[in-house]
Design a protein around this motif. Structure first.
Motif, PDB file in Angstrom:
ATOM      1  N   GLU A   1      36.885 -49.128  22.676  1.00 43.03           N
ATOM      2  CA  GLU A   1      37.313 -50.503  22.927  1.00 43.03           C
ATOM      3  C   GLU A   1      38.515 -50.576  23.849  1.00 43.03           C
ATOM      4  OE1 GLU A   1      38.102 -52.755  19.442  1.00 43.03           O
ATOM      5  OE2 GLU A   1      36.066 -52.578  18.636  1.00 43.03           O
ATOM      6  N   ASN A   2      39.329 -49.526  23.856  1.00 41.59           N
ATOM      7  CA  ASN A   2      40.573 -49.596  24.623  1.00 41.59           C
ATOM      8  C   ASN A   2      40.468 -49.014  26.024  1.00 41.59           C
ATOM      9  OD1 ASN A   2      40.340 -47.177  23.104  1.00 41.59           O
ATOM     10  ND2 ASN A   2      42.525 -46.756  23.225  1.00 41.59           N
ATOM     11  N   VAL A   3      39.247 -48.848  26.522  1.00 41.15           N
ATOM     12  CA  VAL A   3      39.097 -48.448  27.913  1.00 41.15           C
ATOM     13  C   VAL A   3      39.143 -49.688  28.805  1.00 41.15           C
ATOM     14  CG1 VAL A   3      36.558 -48.565  28.021  1.00 41.15           C
ATOM     15  CG2 VAL A   3      37.810 -46.986  29.524  1.00 41.15           C
ATOM     16  N   MET A   4      39.716 -49.528  29.982  1.00 35.60           N
ATOM     17  CA  MET A   4      39.703 -50.578  31.004  1.00 35.60           C
ATOM     18  C   MET A   4      39.048 -50.005  32.244  1.00 35.60           C
ATOM     19  SD  MET A   4      43.256 -52.729  31.200  1.00 35.60           S
ATOM     20  CE  MET A   4      43.213 -54.394  30.579  1.00 35.60           C
ATOM     21  N   ILE A   5      38.151 -50.758  32.840  1.00 35.92           N
ATOM     22  CA  ILE A   5      37.481 -50.298  34.048  1.00 35.92           C
ATOM     23  C   ILE A   5      38.221 -50.860  35.260  1.00 35.92           C
ATOM     24  CG2 ILE A   5      35.311 -50.151  35.286  1.00 35.92           C
ATOM     25  CD1 ILE A   5      35.344 -48.856  32.449  1.00 35.92           C
ATOM     26  N   LYS A   6      38.626 -49.963  36.148  1.00 35.42           N
ATOM     27  CA  LYS A   6      39.362 -50.383  37.350  1.00 35.42           C
ATOM     28  C   LYS A   6      38.376 -50.734  38.463  1.00 35.42           C
ATOM     29  CE  LYS A   6      43.313 -48.343  38.546  1.00 35.42           C
ATOM     30  NZ  LYS A   6      44.296 -47.274  38.859  1.00 35.42           N
ATOM     31  N   ILE A   7      38.536 -51.936  38.984  1.00 40.07           N
ATOM     32  CA  ILE A   7      37.700 -52.409  40.099  1.00 40.07           C
ATOM     33  C   ILE A   7      38.634 -52.877  41.215  1.00 40.07           C
ATOM     34  CG2 ILE A   7      35.961 -54.075  40.848  1.00 40.07           C
ATOM     35  CD1 ILE A   7      34.971 -54.194  37.958  1.00 40.07           C
ATOM     36  N   PRO A   8      38.489 -52.332  42.429  1.00 41.21           N
ATOM     37  CA  PRO A   8      39.367 -52.746  43.528  1.00 41.21           C
ATOM     38  C   PRO A   8      39.172 -54.220  43.902  1.00 41.21           C
ATOM     39  CG  PRO A   8      38.267 -50.674  44.046  1.00 41.21           C
ATOM     40  CD  PRO A   8      37.589 -51.233  42.825  1.00 41.21           C
ATOM     41  N   ALA A   9      40.278 -54.862  44.271  1.00 43.69           N
ATOM     42  CA  ALA A   9      40.258 -56.290  44.594  1.00 43.69           C
ATOM     43  C   ALA A   9      39.877 -56.543  46.044  1.00 43.69           C
ATOM     44  CB  ALA A   9      41.617 -56.906  44.299  1.00 43.69           C
ATOM     45  N   THR A  10      38.832 -55.852  46.511  1.00 45.05           N
ATOM     46  CA  THR A  10      38.268 -56.197  47.812  1.00 45.05           C
ATOM     47  C   THR A  10      37.492 -57.498  47.653  1.00 45.05           C
ATOM     48  OG1 THR A  10      36.303 -54.912  47.297  1.00 45.05           O
ATOM     49  CG2 THR A  10      38.062 -53.779  48.504  1.00 45.05           C
ATOM     50  N   GLU A  11      37.099 -58.107  48.756  1.00 44.06           N
ATOM     51  CA  GLU A  11      36.297 -59.333  48.645  1.00 44.06           C
ATOM     52  C   GLU A  11      35.013 -59.064  47.875  1.00 44.06           C
ATOM     53  OE1 GLU A  11      35.715 -62.091  51.877  1.00 44.06           O
ATOM     54  OE2 GLU A  11      37.507 -61.338  52.877  1.00 44.06           O
ATOM     55  N   ALA A  12      34.405 -57.903  48.135  1.00 38.30           N
ATOM     56  CA  ALA A  12      33.168 -57.547  47.441  1.00 38.30           C
ATOM     57  C   ALA A  12      33.427 -57.223  45.972  1.00 38.30           C
ATOM     58  CB  ALA A  12      32.504 -56.348  48.117  1.00 38.30           C
ATOM     59  N   GLY A  13      34.678 -56.963  45.613  1.00 42.01           N
ATOM     60  CA  GLY A  13      35.002 -56.635  44.229  1.00 42.01           C
ATOM     61  C   GLY A  13      35.142 -57.833  43.320  1.00 42.01           C
ATOM     62  N   LEU A  14      35.292 -59.026  43.886  1.00 46.65           N
ATOM     63  CA  LEU A  14      35.568 -60.217  43.071  1.00 46.65           C
ATOM     64  C   LEU A  14      34.411 -60.564  42.131  1.00 46.65           C
ATOM     65  CD1 LEU A  14      37.336 -62.361  45.815  1.00 46.65           C
ATOM     66  CD2 LEU A  14      38.419 -61.165  43.898  1.00 46.65           C
ATOM     67  N   GLU A  15      33.188 -60.512  42.623  1.00 49.66           N
ATOM     68  CA  GLU A  15      32.042 -60.825  41.768  1.00 49.66           C
ATOM     69  C   GLU A  15      31.841 -59.774  40.676  1.00 49.66           C
ATOM     70  OE1 GLU A  15      28.867 -62.026  39.680  1.00 49.66           O
ATOM     71  OE2 GLU A  15      30.224 -63.242  40.894  1.00 49.66           O
TER      72      GLU A  15
END
Length: 366
Positions: A135-149
């Motif tokens: 439960e305490n994992v966080m997935i890192k997603i880059p804030a590129t335009e394609a990353g927003l969705e």
């Protein structure tokens, strides 16, 4: 007498360690930092894993087993990194429980080569979350335009997200919108909003590195006077954006349904310029409800001699705006700087990922 890290925690700043290795886990060093340095979370990235795998012998046995099983390089990287993050999640589990899920988090990044592919990023986020199974994992997603969705889509499935590689205030506003959209979808999907967490990772020192290089080229007294001021100004204005967001009616509706704020996280907090105080991106960004993720060198400097005097963000917005305006007047384009930093940031992570693949390939004897 409170220590500097205790004072930081008391001021509402969560201290996360920007590093992880198998050695930290097996020697008890991570637990030691939790006990003595008030560390309450961990962030990782491809660079960190590449360094961990290239040093020492901690991974030799697993690499030998993977080689015997005929694992390919991509699968081996996935296995090694998710194992480390799962074990770190277990070390931090008591903190996760004690803080009702706010802290005790461990972040792992999707393959940075997917930064401009929304569909594959979403798939990778779900795969990482399922493989780690904590439960305490966080997935890192880059804030590129394609990353927003993918950010919104991942949150909608009840998976916590660390939005990384944020440089601009405009993009940060888009990230907040993605967070709120994800929570709204999660609510529609019947998810428990109280169990979904997110941080928005604003990179600090890299802004100064790029801006100061341009100021040096200008070479005037006014230019030199602005050195080392852009990074803090930008981050402080990000906190102003955060305050506006949590004061909105849209946020209030979600909060009433149990949602937690997406906390600003200060990343890239090690100073690159040796002439700057080594804790400037810590003491200069003290504000309630934030996270500061530090490399160990910065963490130790903070513990040793940081002067934590309370909130250093609220009340600075006009001054911070003036700094950015003065830079523009000197011909340093804010939009150009942050766009360049995002492009370079994605490239750096891709390069580190390739280095990680090469390191693992060598270890597998391929």
């Amino acid at each position: 007498m409170s220590t500097p890290t205790q004072k930081l925690s008391q001021a509402g700043v969560s201290i996360w360690l920007d590093d992880l290795s198998r050695e930290r886990l097996t020697t008890g060093n991570l637990q030691e930092l939790i006990d003595t340095r008030d560390v309450v979370g961990v962030t990782t990235n491809p660079t960190i894993f590449a360094q961990a795998l290239s040093q020492g012998e901690s991974y030799d046995e697993q690499m030998k087993q993977l080689a015997e099983q005929g694992a390919d390089v991509e699968d081996a990287v996935f296995s090694v990194t998710t194992d480390d993050v799962r074990d770190a999640c277990d070390v931090l589990a008591p903190l996760h429980e004690a803080t009702q899920g706010v802290d005790g988090k461990v972040s792992i990044e999707v393959d940075p080569r997917l930064a401009h592919d929304a569909e594959k990023t979403t798939e990778m986020a779900a795969r990482l979350s399922k493989a780690i199974g904590r439960e305490n994992v966080m997935i890192k997603i880059p804030a590129t335009e394609a990353g927003l969705e993918p950010i919104a889509a991942t949150l909608a499935e009840g998976i916590s997200v660390n939005v990384t590689l944020i440089f601009s205030l405009e993009r940060y506003r888009a990230v907040i919108n993605a967070y709120l959209t994800g929570l709204e979808r999660a609510l529609e999907n019947g998810k428990d909003l109280g169990s979904i967490h997110s941080v928005a990772s604003f990179f600090v020192s890299r802004v100064d590195s790029e801006v100061d290089k341009r100021l040096e080229a200008i070479g005037t007294d006014e230019a030199r006077d602005l050195k080392g001021r852009a990074g803090l100004a930008n981050a402080r204005l990000a906190y102003q954006v955060y305050e506006e967001a949590i004061g909105s009616e849209r946020w209030n509706r979600l909060a009433q349904a149990g949602a937690k704020p997406q906390r600003p996280l200060w990343a890239s907090t090690g100073t690159k310029d040796p002439s700057f105080p080594d804790t400037m991106y810590v003491t200069g960004l003290v504000a309630e409800g934030t996270v500061n993720t530090m490399p160990e060198k910065t963490l130790e400097a903070t513990a040793d001699h940081a002067e934590v005097t309370g909130d250093t963000v609220r009340g600075t917005y006009d001054e911070s705006e003036a700094v950015l305006n003065r830079l523009e007047s000197l011909g340093i384009s804010y939009n150009e700087v942050v766009a360049q930093l995002e492009t370079e940031g994605v490239q750096k992570f891709e390069d580190s990922w390739e280095e990680l693949l090469q390191t693992v390939s060598t270890a597998l004897g391929k």
